[in-house]
Design a protein around this motif. Structure first.
Motif, PDB file in Angstrom:
ATOM      1  N   ALA A  61       0.830  -1.210   0.000  1.00  0.00           N
ATOM      2  CA  ALA A  61       0.000   0.000   0.000  1.00  0.00           C
ATOM      3  C   ALA A  61       0.860   1.254   0.000  1.00  0.00           C
ATOM      4  CB  ALA A  61      -0.935  -0.005   1.202  1.00  0.00           C
ATOM      5  N   VAL A  62       1.920   1.248   0.791  1.00  0.00           N
ATOM      6  CA  VAL A  62       2.789   2.424   0.864  1.00  0.00           C
ATOM      7  C   VAL A  62       3.492   2.649  -0.474  1.00  0.00           C
ATOM      8  CG1 VAL A  62       4.883   3.331   1.949  1.00  0.00           C
ATOM      9  CG2 VAL A  62       3.068   2.359   3.361  1.00  0.00           C
ATOM     10  N   GLN A  63       3.857   1.572  -1.145  1.00  0.00           N
ATOM     11  CA  GLN A  63       4.460   1.712  -2.480  1.00  0.00           C
ATOM     12  C   GLN A  63       3.483   2.410  -3.428  1.00  0.00           C
ATOM     13  OE1 GLN A  63       5.633  -2.257  -3.630  1.00  0.00           O
ATOM     14  NE2 GLN A  63       7.410  -2.282  -2.283  1.00  0.00           N
ATOM     15  N   ASN A  70       0.489  10.706  -3.206  1.00  0.00           N
ATOM     16  CA  ASN A  70      -0.427  11.139  -2.153  1.00  0.00           C
ATOM     17  C   ASN A  70      -1.800  11.533  -2.677  1.00  0.00           C
ATOM     18  OD1 ASN A  70      -1.268  11.760   0.457  1.00  0.00           O
ATOM     19  ND2 ASN A  70      -0.409  13.812   0.420  1.00  0.00           N
ATOM     20  N   ARG A  71      -2.189  11.030  -3.830  1.00  0.00           N
ATOM     21  CA  ARG A  71      -3.557  11.279  -4.307  1.00  0.00           C
ATOM     22  C   ARG A  71      -4.530  10.421  -3.504  1.00  0.00           C
ATOM     23  NH1 ARG A  71      -4.302  10.187 -10.474  1.00  0.00           N
ATOM     24  NH2 ARG A  71      -6.403  10.950  -9.967  1.00  0.00           N
ATOM     25  N   GLY A  72      -5.679  10.973  -3.221  1.00  0.00           N
ATOM     26  CA  GLY A  72      -6.726  10.211  -2.566  1.00  0.00           C
ATOM     27  C   GLY A  72      -6.675  10.257  -1.050  1.00  0.00           C
ATOM     28  N   ILE A  73      -7.695   9.657  -0.467  1.00  0.00           N
ATOM     29  CA  ILE A  73      -7.822   9.503   0.987  1.00  0.00           C
ATOM     30  C   ILE A  73      -7.654   8.016   1.260  1.00  0.00           C
ATOM     31  CG2 ILE A  73      -9.368   9.760   2.969  1.00  0.00           C
ATOM     32  CD1 ILE A  73     -10.793  11.985   1.289  1.00  0.00           C
ATOM     33  N   TRP A  74      -6.660   7.658   2.052  1.00  0.00           N
ATOM     34  CA  TRP A  74      -6.265   6.257   2.190  1.00  0.00           C
ATOM     35  C   TRP A  74      -6.802   5.640   3.478  1.00  0.00           C
ATOM     36  CZ3 TRP A  74      -2.977   3.459  -1.288  1.00  0.00           C
ATOM     37  CH2 TRP A  74      -2.740   4.144  -2.475  1.00  0.00           C
ATOM     38  N   HIS A  75      -7.331   4.434   3.314  1.00  0.00           N
ATOM     39  CA  HIS A  75      -7.943   3.671   4.402  1.00  0.00           C
ATOM     40  C   HIS A  75      -7.194   2.359   4.581  1.00  0.00           C
ATOM     41  CE1 HIS A  75     -11.933   5.947   4.355  1.00  0.00           C
ATOM     42  NE2 HIS A  75     -11.332   6.360   3.254  1.00  0.00           N
ATOM     43  N   PHE A  76      -6.745   2.062   5.793  1.00  0.00           N
ATOM     44  CA  PHE A  76      -6.195   0.729   6.075  1.00  0.00           C
ATOM     45  C   PHE A  76      -7.339  -0.113   6.603  1.00  0.00           C
ATOM     46  CE2 PHE A  76      -3.796  -2.738   7.729  1.00  0.00           C
ATOM     47  CZ  PHE A  76      -2.705  -2.810   6.873  1.00  0.00           C
ATOM     48  N   ILE A  77      -7.675  -1.163   5.860  1.00  0.00           N
ATOM     49  CA  ILE A  77      -8.920  -1.884   6.144  1.00  0.00           C
ATOM     50  C   ILE A  77      -8.720  -3.302   6.663  1.00  0.00           C
ATOM     51  CG2 ILE A  77     -10.261  -0.523   4.488  1.00  0.00           C
ATOM     52  CD1 ILE A  77      -9.959  -2.856   2.518  1.00  0.00           C
ATOM     53  N   GLY A  78      -7.485  -3.755   6.779  1.00  0.00           N
ATOM     54  CA  GLY A  78      -7.252  -5.113   7.263  1.00  0.00           C
ATOM     55  C   GLY A  78      -6.646  -5.116   8.644  1.00  0.00           C
ATOM     56  N   SER A  79      -6.388  -6.319   9.132  1.00  0.00           N
ATOM     57  CA  SER A  79      -5.728  -6.462  10.421  1.00  0.00           C
ATOM     58  C   SER A  79      -4.329  -5.860  10.328  1.00  0.00           C
ATOM     59  CB  SER A  79      -5.641  -7.947  10.794  1.00  0.00           C
ATOM     60  OG  SER A  79      -5.015  -8.114  12.045  1.00  0.00           O
ATOM     61  N   LEU A  80      -3.973  -5.046  11.315  1.00  0.00           N
ATOM     62  CA  LEU A  80      -2.704  -4.326  11.284  1.00  0.00           C
ATOM     63  C   LEU A  80      -1.830  -4.781  12.442  1.00  0.00           C
ATOM     64  CD1 LEU A  80      -0.943  -2.087  10.039  1.00  0.00           C
ATOM     65  CD2 LEU A  80      -2.127  -0.455  11.531  1.00  0.00           C
ATOM     66  N   ILE A  88       2.422   3.154   8.054  1.00  0.00           N
ATOM     67  CA  ILE A  88       1.204   3.792   7.539  1.00  0.00           C
ATOM     68  C   ILE A  88       0.881   5.136   8.172  1.00  0.00           C
ATOM     69  CG2 ILE A  88       0.253   1.492   7.043  1.00  0.00           C
ATOM     70  CD1 ILE A  88      -1.901   2.268   9.252  1.00  0.00           C
ATOM     71  N   THR A  89       1.418   5.410   9.353  1.00  0.00           N
ATOM     72  CA  THR A  89       1.105   6.689   9.994  1.00  0.00           C
ATOM     73  C   THR A  89       1.704   7.829   9.172  1.00  0.00           C
ATOM     74  OG1 THR A  89       2.984   6.287  11.463  1.00  0.00           O
ATOM     75  CG2 THR A  89       0.789   5.882  12.354  1.00  0.00           C
ATOM     76  N   GLY A  90       0.906   8.890   9.041  1.00  0.00           N
ATOM     77  CA  GLY A  90       1.307  10.008   8.221  1.00  0.00           C
ATOM     78  C   GLY A  90       0.917   9.858   6.762  1.00  0.00           C
ATOM     79  N   LYS A  91       0.437   8.682   6.399  1.00  0.00           N
ATOM     80  CA  LYS A  91       0.009   8.424   5.026  1.00  0.00           C
ATOM     81  C   LYS A  91      -1.469   8.056   4.963  1.00  0.00           C
ATOM     82  CE  LYS A  91       4.630   6.702   3.820  1.00  0.00           C
ATOM     83  NZ  LYS A  91       5.195   6.789   5.186  1.00  0.00           N
ATOM     84  N   PHE A  92      -1.903   7.204   5.864  1.00  0.00           N
ATOM     85  CA  PHE A  92      -3.291   6.754   5.881  1.00  0.00           C
ATOM     86  C   PHE A  92      -4.120   7.656   6.791  1.00  0.00           C
ATOM     87  CE2 PHE A  92      -1.404   3.271   3.835  1.00  0.00           C
ATOM     88  CZ  PHE A  92      -2.397   2.493   3.266  1.00  0.00           C
ATOM     89  N   ASP A  93      -5.306   8.003   6.307  1.00  0.00           N
ATOM     90  CA  ASP A  93      -6.204   8.880   7.062  1.00  0.00           C
ATOM     91  C   ASP A  93      -7.105   8.092   8.008  1.00  0.00           C
ATOM     92  OD1 ASP A  93      -5.879  11.650   5.574  1.00  0.00           O
ATOM     93  OD2 ASP A  93      -5.983  10.110   4.037  1.00  0.00           O
ATOM     94  N   TYR A  94      -7.432   6.854   7.616  1.00  0.00           N
ATOM     95  CA  TYR A  94      -8.398   6.046   8.374  1.00  0.00           C
ATOM     96  C   TYR A  94      -7.821   4.658   8.653  1.00  0.00           C
ATOM     97  CZ  TYR A  94     -12.232   9.289   7.171  1.00  0.00           C
ATOM     98  OH  TYR A  94     -13.051  10.397   7.027  1.00  0.00           O
ATOM     99  N   LEU A  95      -8.149   4.136   9.825  1.00  0.00           N
ATOM    100  CA  LEU A  95      -7.872   2.754  10.188  1.00  0.00           C
ATOM    101  C   LEU A  95      -9.204   2.095  10.528  1.00  0.00           C
ATOM    102  CD1 LEU A  95      -5.977   0.399  11.018  1.00  0.00           C
ATOM    103  CD2 LEU A  95      -5.846   1.458  13.293  1.00  0.00           C
ATOM    104  N   HIS A  96      -9.553   1.030   9.796  1.00  0.00           N
ATOM    105  CA  HIS A  96     -10.856   0.392   9.967  1.00  0.00           C
ATOM    106  C   HIS A  96     -10.812  -0.816  10.894  1.00  0.00           C
ATOM    107  CE1 HIS A  96     -13.296   2.242   6.520  1.00  0.00           C
ATOM    108  NE2 HIS A  96     -12.110   2.845   6.471  1.00  0.00           N
TER     109      HIS A  96
END
Length: 226
Positions: A61-63, A70-80, A88-96
């Protein structure tokens, strides 16, 4: 069909459902789940007008995030895993998938001063052993404990319903999550406004929208699989 054509069909479905149940279609955010598709298809989703991108593998995802500048609003949606949080911090806006205090602590530690991660607490409403998440009874005590982590904002709850050939069978799961969200919201916790519901995927998003979803996570029906 192209991503743009798929999006038009899904949006038409949402418009019809919202008209029928008295919701505003603008309340529904479509998260394009791009974890199984290429960078090119992810870019096609953004070019089609989507802004929310969902991924569940930190390194890949980071790649993509870097490649798309940095286009878009990024969501981490799986187990982290906690050891992957720093990626992912500083890149992803949401953690699901917030489901344990150790994860909240690590996210809070890795955020910069004044940064906030918008989090959904993951709830295993269906009580399936194969799924992660808290039991419904654990949710409110867990959210109350999060008050000490200033970088964590609980914007809502998330669940994954079992896969049924008849999507109607998912309705009780989505109803339960909505009721639980309302219970948390009524507490008026500053760190947990809990106004959102992340629920519904390619096979059952229609029922989720009927039951109050504000974020639907669509993969194969939108971007396919490669």
């Amino acid at each position: 069909m192209s991503v743009k054509e798929n999006l038009a069909k899904i949006q038409a479905d949402i418009n019809e459902i919202c008209g029928r149940v008295g919701r505003n279609p603008k309340e529904i955010n479509i998260v394009a789940v791009t974890k199984y598709v290429s960078l090119e298809t992810t870019e096609a989703a953004l070019n089609a007008g989507l802004s929310h991108i969902g991924e569940n593998r930190a390194e890949a995802a980071v790649q993509k995030w870097h490649a798309l500048q940095n286009r878009g609003i990024w969501h981490f949606i799986g187990s982290l895993q906690t050891r992957k949080v720093k990626e992912i911090t500083g890149k992803f806006d949401y953690l699901h998938s917030l489901d344990r205090l150790s994860l909240a602590k690590e996210v809070d530690k890795r955020l910069g001063d004044g940064q906030v991660m918008k989090c959904f607490v993951q709830v295993n409403v269906s009580k399936e052993e194969s799924k992660s998440g808290l039991s419904p009874a654990e949710v409110i005590p867990f959210i109350k404990e999060l008050v000490e982590y200033k970088g964590i904002q609980v914007v809502g709850l998330m669940t994954m319903a079992p896969f049924y050939k008849d999507p109607e069978q998912t309705r009780p799961v989505f109803q339960k999550l909505r009721e639980l969200r309302d219970d948390v919201h009524s507490l008026k916790l500053e760190h947990a406004p809990c106004t959102e519901l992340s629920m519904g995927m390619s096979n059952d998003y229609g029922i989720a929208v009927e039951e109050g979803a504000t974020f639907i996570r669509i993969g194969s029906a939108l971007v396919g699989r490669e």
